[in-house]
Scaffold this active site. Sequence first.
Site, PDB file in Angstrom:
ATOM      1  N   ASP A   1       0.870  -1.173   0.000  1.00 56.78           N
ATOM      2  CA  ASP A   1       0.000   0.000   0.000  1.00 56.78           C
ATOM      3  C   ASP A   1       0.903   1.217   0.000  1.00 56.78           C
ATOM      4  OD1 ASP A   1      -1.627   2.176   0.608  1.00 56.78           O
ATOM      5  OD2 ASP A   1      -2.944   1.010   1.917  1.00 56.78           O
TER       6      ASP A   1
ATOM      7  N   ALA B   1     -13.136  -9.070  -1.502  1.00 60.10           N
ATOM      8  CA  ALA B   1     -14.408  -8.600  -0.919  1.00 60.10           C
ATOM      9  C   ALA B   1     -14.422  -7.077  -0.932  1.00 60.10           C
ATOM     10  CB  ALA B   1     -14.564  -9.134   0.496  1.00 60.10           C
TER      11      ALA B   1
ATOM     12  N   ARG C   1     -13.829  -4.482  -4.283  1.00 59.25           N
ATOM     13  CA  ARG C   1     -14.520  -3.944  -5.445  1.00 59.25           C
ATOM     14  C   ARG C   1     -14.322  -4.847  -6.645  1.00 59.25           C
ATOM     15  NH1 ARG C   1     -18.292  -1.305  -4.587  1.00 59.25           N
ATOM     16  NH2 ARG C   1     -18.217   0.221  -6.261  1.00 59.25           N
TER      17      ARG C   1
ATOM     18  N   ASP D   1     -16.614 -11.533  -3.670  1.00 58.57           N
ATOM     19  CA  ASP D   1     -17.873 -11.005  -3.118  1.00 58.57           C
ATOM     20  C   ASP D   1     -18.356  -9.760  -3.870  1.00 58.57           C
ATOM     21  OD1 ASP D   1     -19.938 -10.868  -1.030  1.00 58.57           O
ATOM     22  OD2 ASP D   1     -18.911  -9.023  -0.418  1.00 58.57           O
TER      23      ASP D   1
ATOM     24  N   GLU E   1     -23.080  -5.400 -11.049  1.00 55.68           N
ATOM     25  CA  GLU E   1     -23.967  -6.117 -10.113  1.00 55.68           C
ATOM     26  C   GLU E   1     -25.410  -5.718 -10.382  1.00 55.68           C
ATOM     27  OE1 GLU E   1     -22.564  -5.407  -6.123  1.00 55.68           O
ATOM     28  OE2 GLU E   1     -20.669  -6.426  -6.504  1.00 55.68           O
TER      29      GLU E   1
ATOM     30  N   HIS F   1     -22.221  -9.943  -2.904  1.00 51.86           N
ATOM     31  CA  HIS F   1     -21.883  -8.698  -2.185  1.00 51.86           C
ATOM     32  C   HIS F   1     -22.438  -8.728  -0.753  1.00 51.86           C
ATOM     33  CE1 HIS F   1     -20.382  -4.469  -3.227  1.00 51.86           C
ATOM     34  NE2 HIS F   1     -20.274  -4.650  -1.929  1.00 51.86           N
ATOM     35  N   LEU F   2     -22.041  -9.786  -0.034  1.00 48.68           N
ATOM     36  CA  LEU F   2     -22.569  -9.970   1.328  1.00 48.68           C
ATOM     37  C   LEU F   2     -21.768  -9.227   2.391  1.00 48.68           C
ATOM     38  CD1 LEU F   2     -23.608 -13.758   1.516  1.00 48.68           C
ATOM     39  CD2 LEU F   2     -25.011 -11.737   1.074  1.00 48.68           C
TER      40      LEU F   2
HETATM   41  N1  LIG Z   1     -17.897  -5.100   0.133  1.00 45.74           N
HETATM   42  C1  LIG Z   1     -18.122  -4.297   1.144  1.00 45.74           C
HETATM   43  O1  LIG Z   1     -19.054  -4.392   1.886  1.00 45.74           O
HETATM   44  C2  LIG Z   1     -17.183  -3.226   1.421  1.00 45.74           C
HETATM   45  C3  LIG Z   1     -17.268  -2.564   2.633  1.00 45.74           C
HETATM   46  C4  LIG Z   1     -16.370  -1.585   2.878  1.00 45.74           C
HETATM   47  C5  LIG Z   1     -15.451  -1.278   1.921  1.00 45.74           C
HETATM   48  N2  LIG Z   1     -15.444  -1.903   0.745  1.00 45.74           N
HETATM   49  C6  LIG Z   1     -14.493  -1.605  -0.288  1.00 45.74           C
HETATM   50  O2  LIG Z   1     -13.218  -2.030   0.176  1.00 45.74           O
HETATM   51  C7  LIG Z   1     -12.247  -1.104  -0.220  1.00 45.74           C
HETATM   52  C8  LIG Z   1     -11.437  -0.697   0.981  1.00 45.74           C
HETATM   53  O3  LIG Z   1     -12.274  -0.010   1.889  1.00 45.74           O
HETATM   54  P1  LIG Z   1     -11.630   0.805   3.075  1.00 45.74           P
HETATM   55  O4  LIG Z   1     -12.754   1.363   3.854  1.00 45.74           O
HETATM   56  O5  LIG Z   1     -10.610  -0.005   3.755  1.00 45.74           O
HETATM   57  O6  LIG Z   1     -10.930   1.958   2.238  1.00 45.74           O
HETATM   58  P2  LIG Z   1      -9.678   2.821   2.698  1.00 45.74           P
HETATM   59  O7  LIG Z   1      -9.717   4.030   1.844  1.00 45.74           O
HETATM   60  O8  LIG Z   1      -9.667   2.990   4.174  1.00 45.74           O
HETATM   61  O9  LIG Z   1      -8.431   1.923   2.292  1.00 45.74           O
HETATM   62  C9  LIG Z   1      -8.033   1.716   0.981  1.00 45.74           C
HETATM   63  C10 LIG Z   1      -6.535   1.541   1.016  1.00 45.74           C
HETATM   64  O10 LIG Z   1      -6.099   1.197  -0.291  1.00 45.74           O
HETATM   65  C11 LIG Z   1      -4.857   1.832  -0.505  1.00 45.74           C
HETATM   66  N3  LIG Z   1      -4.600   1.944  -1.925  1.00 45.74           N
HETATM   67  C12 LIG Z   1      -5.161   2.771  -2.829  1.00 45.74           C
HETATM   68  N4  LIG Z   1      -4.644   2.541  -4.057  1.00 45.74           N
HETATM   69  C13 LIG Z   1      -3.751   1.537  -3.913  1.00 45.74           C
HETATM   70  C14 LIG Z   1      -2.905   0.847  -4.816  1.00 45.74           C
HETATM   71  N5  LIG Z   1      -2.896   1.139  -6.124  1.00 45.74           N
HETATM   72  N6  LIG Z   1      -2.121  -0.139  -4.343  1.00 45.74           N
HETATM   73  C15 LIG Z   1      -2.135  -0.469  -3.038  1.00 45.74           C
HETATM   74  N7  LIG Z   1      -2.901   0.174  -2.111  1.00 45.74           N
HETATM   75  C16 LIG Z   1      -3.703   1.156  -2.565  1.00 45.74           C
HETATM   76  C17 LIG Z   1      -5.032   3.177   0.158  1.00 45.74           C
HETATM   77  O11 LIG Z   1      -3.784   3.757   0.480  1.00 45.74           O
HETATM   78  C18 LIG Z   1      -5.796   2.806   1.411  1.00 45.74           C
HETATM   79  O12 LIG Z   1      -4.951   2.556   2.506  1.00 45.74           O
HETATM   80  C19 LIG Z   1     -12.992   0.058  -0.861  1.00 45.74           C
HETATM   81  O13 LIG Z   1     -12.902  -0.069  -2.239  1.00 45.74           O
HETATM   82  C20 LIG Z   1     -14.407  -0.128  -0.514  1.00 45.74           C
HETATM   83  O14 LIG Z   1     -15.245   0.241  -1.555  1.00 45.74           O
HETATM   84  C21 LIG Z   1     -16.259  -2.899   0.480  1.00 45.74           C
HETATM   85  O1  LIG Z   2     -24.167  -1.836   0.125  1.00 43.99           O
HETATM   86  C1  LIG Z   2     -23.552  -2.077  -0.894  1.00 43.99           C
HETATM   87  O2  LIG Z   2     -24.070  -2.628  -1.857  1.00 43.99           O
HETATM   88  C2  LIG Z   2     -22.076  -1.670  -1.010  1.00 43.99           C
HETATM   89  C3  LIG Z   2     -21.372  -1.828   0.265  1.00 43.99           C
HETATM   90  C4  LIG Z   2     -19.898  -1.569   0.187  1.00 43.99           C
HETATM   91  O3  LIG Z   2     -19.334  -1.995  -0.991  1.00 43.99           O
HETATM   92  C5  LIG Z   2     -19.622  -0.152   0.432  1.00 43.99           C
HETATM   93  O4  LIG Z   2     -19.220   0.530  -0.476  1.00 43.99           O
HETATM   94  O5  LIG Z   2     -19.827   0.292   1.550  1.00 43.99           O
END
Ligand SMILES: NC(=O)c1ccc[n+]([C@@H]2O[C@H](COP(=O)([O-])OP(=O)(O)OC[C@H]3O[C@@H](n4cnc5c(N)ncnc54)[C@H](O)[C@@H]3O)[C@@H](O)[C@H]2O)c1
Ligand SMILES: O=C(O)CC[C@@H](O)C(=O)O
Length: 525
Positions: free
Chosen positions: A171, A231, A233, A257, A262, A280-281
Amino acid sequence: MTKKILVTEDLVQEGIDSLTEHGYEVDMLIDPTVEELASAIAPYDALIVHPNTVVDSSLLDAAENLKIIGRAGVTVDNIDIEAASERGVIVCNAPNSNVISAAEHTMALLLAAARHIPEASASMHEGQWRRADFMGSELFGKTLAIFGLGRVGGLVAERAAAFGMNLIGHDPYCSPERALHLGVTLYDDMAPVLAQADFITVHLPRTVSTLGMFGADEFAAMKDGVVLVNAARGGIFNMDALADFVAAGKIAAVAVDSFEAEPCTDSPLHEFENAILTPHLSPMTHEAQRRASTQIAEYVEAGLEGGMVATAVNLSPLPPEVFDAIGPYVHACKMMGSMASQILGHTPKSLKVELAGGLADADPAPLLAAVLDGGLSYRRLGAFSAANAESVASQHGISVTTASVRDAGEYASSVRIVADEVEVAATLFGTEHTPRIISLMGYKIDIAPATTSLVFEYVDAPGRIGVIGTILGDAAANITTMQIGTKPEESCALVYMNVEGDVSEAVLDRLRGAIDLRNLWKITL
Ligand SMILES: NC(=O)c1ccc[n+]([C@@H]2O[C@H](COP(=O)([O-])OP(=O)(O)OC[C@H]3O[C@@H](n4cnc5c(N)ncnc54)[C@H](O)[C@@H]3O)[C@@H](O)[C@H]2O)c1
Ligand SMILES: O=C(O)CC[C@@H](O)C(=O)O
């Protein structure tokens, strides 16, 4: 007028209830088409969206009343943030609402993949009893690579550490201190991480640099028998290339996930038994959904009321200590902006905002924005929010400056504004942070302004207050609080009077005629 909020996400009722209880009109339009949303959006002050709702510049053009867009989750990549900022629309999310659920789902997927749980369960449902086919591996002692060590990546690191995993990561924006704290060995390049990992999980945003970040070259560079989890994006793994490597047996198992489009009911991975696919759970827990709903309701309300939006993504992020220091002053600043604008009777040409005492080291930008918001909203000069404060000020020919002084006199902190020749200063009082005006036009006073106030400036002489009181009493206007400030060197006095009841223009004229006033302003906040 009642503020209107449109919701395109199936939010838990708690957040909706809190908005309606606070007097907002909330309408639901779940999963609208682009056309449906565009034709509905015009009257709405706020929009709460699902990640599938595309908010682009053409929708924003139709959203003539929009002040704030809320996302009840983390991802805002469905929103054109630049276009929103240009139009003064705040974009905010609920970034901490579902991160624990996302991290726990990641752990569930890692364990399910390591122990073949979905396949074993499916075989049991088919009436089989097979054990040898589902020989798994422990997480203990294995190397887990985490790509993206933000909120979710950090929580996964903590949980994986408890399983005795060896943690490595990549990161470019993670500080060495954070990596050390998480027990993750950080690498600047992907190559050594790919070469060492037994398990790989990604917690990255979807950006130009992360889309397709894992393709054939990266899969080829991994250890044989690696397990992958996404899990975060959809689109971070190239699904076609991934399917090839799963088919070839190079990748032992994969768990996905999040999908690029979607809902997803078909993908190159659907045919593989060792591909665990969940719809996407990650955020789908009662706790995360409740948090997302109540948190976004709180942030949207703050934005609609001109307060600080702690999770705004198109404003400079404020560290919590800065937010704590200046947040309570936002309302006071908005009030001062409105007051100065009403006293001036026109939009100021120049505006100075001075932070004093405990605020001296704080970032003045959000408070400057609040003053401008108060001043310009009163003049009804259109959409205005902290996101575009300075550019709107310059569009309206207001030159703005900020300053700070260490000495706040007898107060711990205060904010003083000078709008052309009108000076107003305020401090906050008590645990409720009630704004008190402590100086107006150079007169020292100390009063919490009410909704309606009268401000008199006159040559000081006995009997003035009695005359004012009699006229207001005859008009059935009740004086609730009053403060008198004097400038003995000019023999002048200023009276700040909070009143209840209607004070009509006719009553104001009677007051003007009865005493030799320099100025009389009616202020409505
Ligand atoms: N599926 C879900 O329910 C769910 C829930 C929360 C977050 N997310 C997704 O998960 C991802 C992370 O969420 P978060 O809240 O931890 O975000 P965050 O912004 O806190 O963390 C993302 C991290 O990725 C790093 N990053 C960015 N570009 C990078 C690269 N090219 N190489 C390596 N590291 C890189 C950033 O420095 C940061 O530390 C987001 O994309 C968010 O959409 C999904
Ligand atoms: O609720 C969703 O469908 C997305 C959840 C998660 O990816 C987020 O961005 O917080």
